[in-house]
Design a protein around this motif. Structure first.
Motif, PDB file in Angstrom:
ATOM      1  N   ALA A 153     -20.950   3.246 -12.114  1.00 44.26           N
ATOM      2  CA  ALA A 153     -19.242   3.209 -12.044  1.00 44.26           C
ATOM      3  C   ALA A 153     -18.958   2.300 -13.514  1.00 44.26           C
ATOM      4  O   ALA A 153     -19.688   1.948 -14.065  1.00 44.26           O
ATOM      5  N   THR A 154     -17.919   2.413 -13.576  1.00 42.87           N
ATOM      6  CA  THR A 154     -17.094   1.877 -14.999  1.00 42.87           C
ATOM      7  C   THR A 154     -17.356   0.431 -14.817  1.00 42.87           C
ATOM      8  O   THR A 154     -17.875  -0.229 -15.837  1.00 42.87           O
ATOM      9  N   THR A 155     -17.096  -0.380 -13.752  1.00 48.18           N
ATOM     10  CA  THR A 155     -17.181  -1.542 -13.468  1.00 48.18           C
ATOM     11  C   THR A 155     -16.873  -1.946 -12.064  1.00 48.18           C
ATOM     12  O   THR A 155     -16.817  -1.041 -11.380  1.00 48.18           O
ATOM     13  N   PHE A 156     -16.710  -3.128 -11.551  1.00 49.97           N
ATOM     14  CA  PHE A 156     -16.449  -3.619 -10.374  1.00 49.97           C
ATOM     15  C   PHE A 156     -15.714  -4.641 -10.424  1.00 49.97           C
ATOM     16  O   PHE A 156     -15.660  -5.509 -11.149  1.00 49.97           O
ATOM     17  N   ARG A 157     -14.809  -4.928  -9.079  1.00 47.53           N
ATOM     18  CA  ARG A 157     -13.891  -6.083  -9.009  1.00 47.53           C
ATOM     19  C   ARG A 157     -13.975  -6.290  -7.487  1.00 47.53           C
ATOM     20  O   ARG A 157     -14.205  -5.401  -6.624  1.00 47.53           O
ATOM     21  N   ILE A 158     -13.645  -7.397  -7.255  1.00 46.08           N
ATOM     22  CA  ILE A 158     -13.246  -8.057  -5.633  1.00 46.08           C
ATOM     23  C   ILE A 158     -11.890  -7.822  -5.527  1.00 46.08           C
ATOM     24  O   ILE A 158     -11.012  -8.754  -6.186  1.00 46.08           O
ATOM     25  N   LYS A 159     -11.582  -7.143  -4.610  1.00 46.28           N
ATOM     26  CA  LYS A 159     -10.002  -6.932  -4.073  1.00 46.28           C
ATOM     27  C   LYS A 159      -9.880  -7.184  -2.731  1.00 46.28           C
ATOM     28  O   LYS A 159     -10.625  -6.689  -1.989  1.00 46.28           O
ATOM     29  N   ARG A 160      -8.724  -7.591  -2.052  1.00 52.15           N
ATOM     30  CA  ARG A 160      -8.679  -7.836  -0.824  1.00 52.15           C
ATOM     31  C   ARG A 160      -7.725  -6.740  -0.346  1.00 52.15           C
ATOM     32  O   ARG A 160      -6.616  -6.311  -0.940  1.00 52.15           O
ATOM     33  N   PHE A 161      -8.145  -5.703   0.630  1.00 52.27           N
ATOM     34  CA  PHE A 161      -7.475  -4.706   1.130  1.00 52.27           C
ATOM     35  C   PHE A 161      -6.902  -5.035   2.475  1.00 52.27           C
ATOM     36  O   PHE A 161      -7.673  -5.998   3.126  1.00 52.27           O
ATOM     37  N   ASP A 162      -5.924  -4.262   2.987  1.00 53.74           N
ATOM     38  CA  ASP A 162      -5.436  -4.532   4.458  1.00 53.74           C
ATOM     39  C   ASP A 162      -6.168  -3.824   5.198  1.00 53.74           C
ATOM     40  O   ASP A 162      -6.211  -4.345   6.527  1.00 53.74           O
ATOM     41  N   ALA A 163      -6.898  -2.727   4.999  1.00 57.19           N
ATOM     42  CA  ALA A 163      -7.411  -1.933   6.166  1.00 57.19           C
ATOM     43  C   ALA A 163      -8.533  -1.319   5.627  1.00 57.19           C
ATOM     44  O   ALA A 163      -8.863  -0.133   6.253  1.00 57.19           O
ATOM     45  N   ARG A 164      -9.419  -1.615   4.707  1.00 55.76           N
ATOM     46  CA  ARG A 164     -10.579  -0.761   4.070  1.00 55.76           C
ATOM     47  C   ARG A 164     -11.448  -1.987   3.502  1.00 55.76           C
ATOM     48  O   ARG A 164     -11.007  -2.849   3.025  1.00 55.76           O
ATOM     49  N   TRP A 165     -12.678  -1.472   3.556  1.00 60.60           N
ATOM     50  CA  TRP A 165     -13.630  -2.358   2.895  1.00 60.60           C
ATOM     51  C   TRP A 165     -13.857  -2.442   1.506  1.00 60.60           C
ATOM     52  O   TRP A 165     -14.418  -3.121   0.775  1.00 60.60           O
ATOM     53  N   ALA A 166     -13.737  -0.947   0.983  1.00 60.22           N
ATOM     54  CA  ALA A 166     -13.949  -0.863  -0.540  1.00 60.22           C
ATOM     55  C   ALA A 166     -13.252   0.405  -0.743  1.00 60.22           C
ATOM     56  O   ALA A 166     -12.802   1.161   0.043  1.00 60.22           O
TER      57      ALA A 166
END
Length: 233
Positions: A153-166
């Motif tokens: 992957a290029t990089t990763f980040r933590i992000k809140r979604f409404d209806a998905r895990w990743a």
């Protein structure tokens, strides 16, 4: 604000002038200071009124501040890494928000509300805790699984979604919901591998699932576990 000490109970009250009232009234509500309303009187007389009703006030404070069924109290349990763990709620009146730590297989929860934490405040605090842990835990597993699979992957980040895990972006940035920290180690690895495979195949086509099977033979069981948790991949 004035305080009257009744035994081991501190009764803190606020006075609200109401010249329309002929007498003084005391109101006790959940999570609020005791309210004394009525004609203007000096603080000494206010204290006398509080002292006269102190026993009743103490009883009412105990009643209205009883934890609700949905509140988190000592003995409640919360999810983390595929299990649920014991919660210990510690009163922390000087704090402005709930703080959570995890040590010795239990959650320690510092609560400005007292011996309980209301569900909404706990949910927000737990997500902050997850976000902090996800940066460390997911980052370490991602680095390991990139070496194991050869996918990058290029990089990763933590992000809140409404209806998905990743999610995997067009630029191969992997994004993970902080609540992924609820998953077991195996389920977490599957989520990471799933998104790593999207760096090669963006859609859920046959080639994608072949790639998943190559790097995670037990993917079907783990995929069901993840989707049964309420959101999609």
């Amino acid at each position: 604000m004035p305080i009257y000490q009744y035994g081991t109970t501190e009764i803190e009250w606020v006075f609200k002038l109401d010249s329309k009232l002929a007498h003084h009234y005391i109101t006790v509500e959940r999570g609020k200071k005791v309210l004394l309303r009525g004609p203007d009187v000096p603080e000494e007389e206010q204290q006398a009124l509080i002292r006269y009703r102190a026993r009743w006030i103490k009883q009412r404070l105990a009643e209205v501040n009883q934890p609700l069924k949905e509140d988190i109290v000592t003995g409640s349990r919360a999810p983390y890494r595929g299990r649920t763990f014991y919660c210990e709620v510690i009163p922390a009146p000087d704090l402005s928000r709930v703080e959570i730590s995890f040590t010795q297989s239990r959650f320690k929860i510092l609560s400005p509300e007292g011996t309980y934490v209301s569900r909404n405040l706990f949910k927000a605090a737990l997500e902050r805790f997850y976000k902090h842990k996800a940066q460390e835990k997911i980052g370490a597993r991602l680095r390991y699984l990139q070496k194991e699979t050869g996918l990058e992957a290029t990089t990763f980040r933590i992000k809140r979604f409404d209806a998905r895990w990743a999610n995997c972006t067009e630029n191969n940035v992997l994004e993970f919901h902080p609540r992924c920290m609820e998953f077991s180690n195996k389920a977490m690895d599957y989520v990471i591998i799933h998104e790593l495979c999207h760096t090669v195949e963006k859609s859920h086509n046959k080639n994608f699932w072949k790639l998943i099977a190559k790097h995670c033979p037990e993917w079907r069981e783990l995929h069901d576990e993840v989707e049964h948790s309420g959101m999609d991949l």
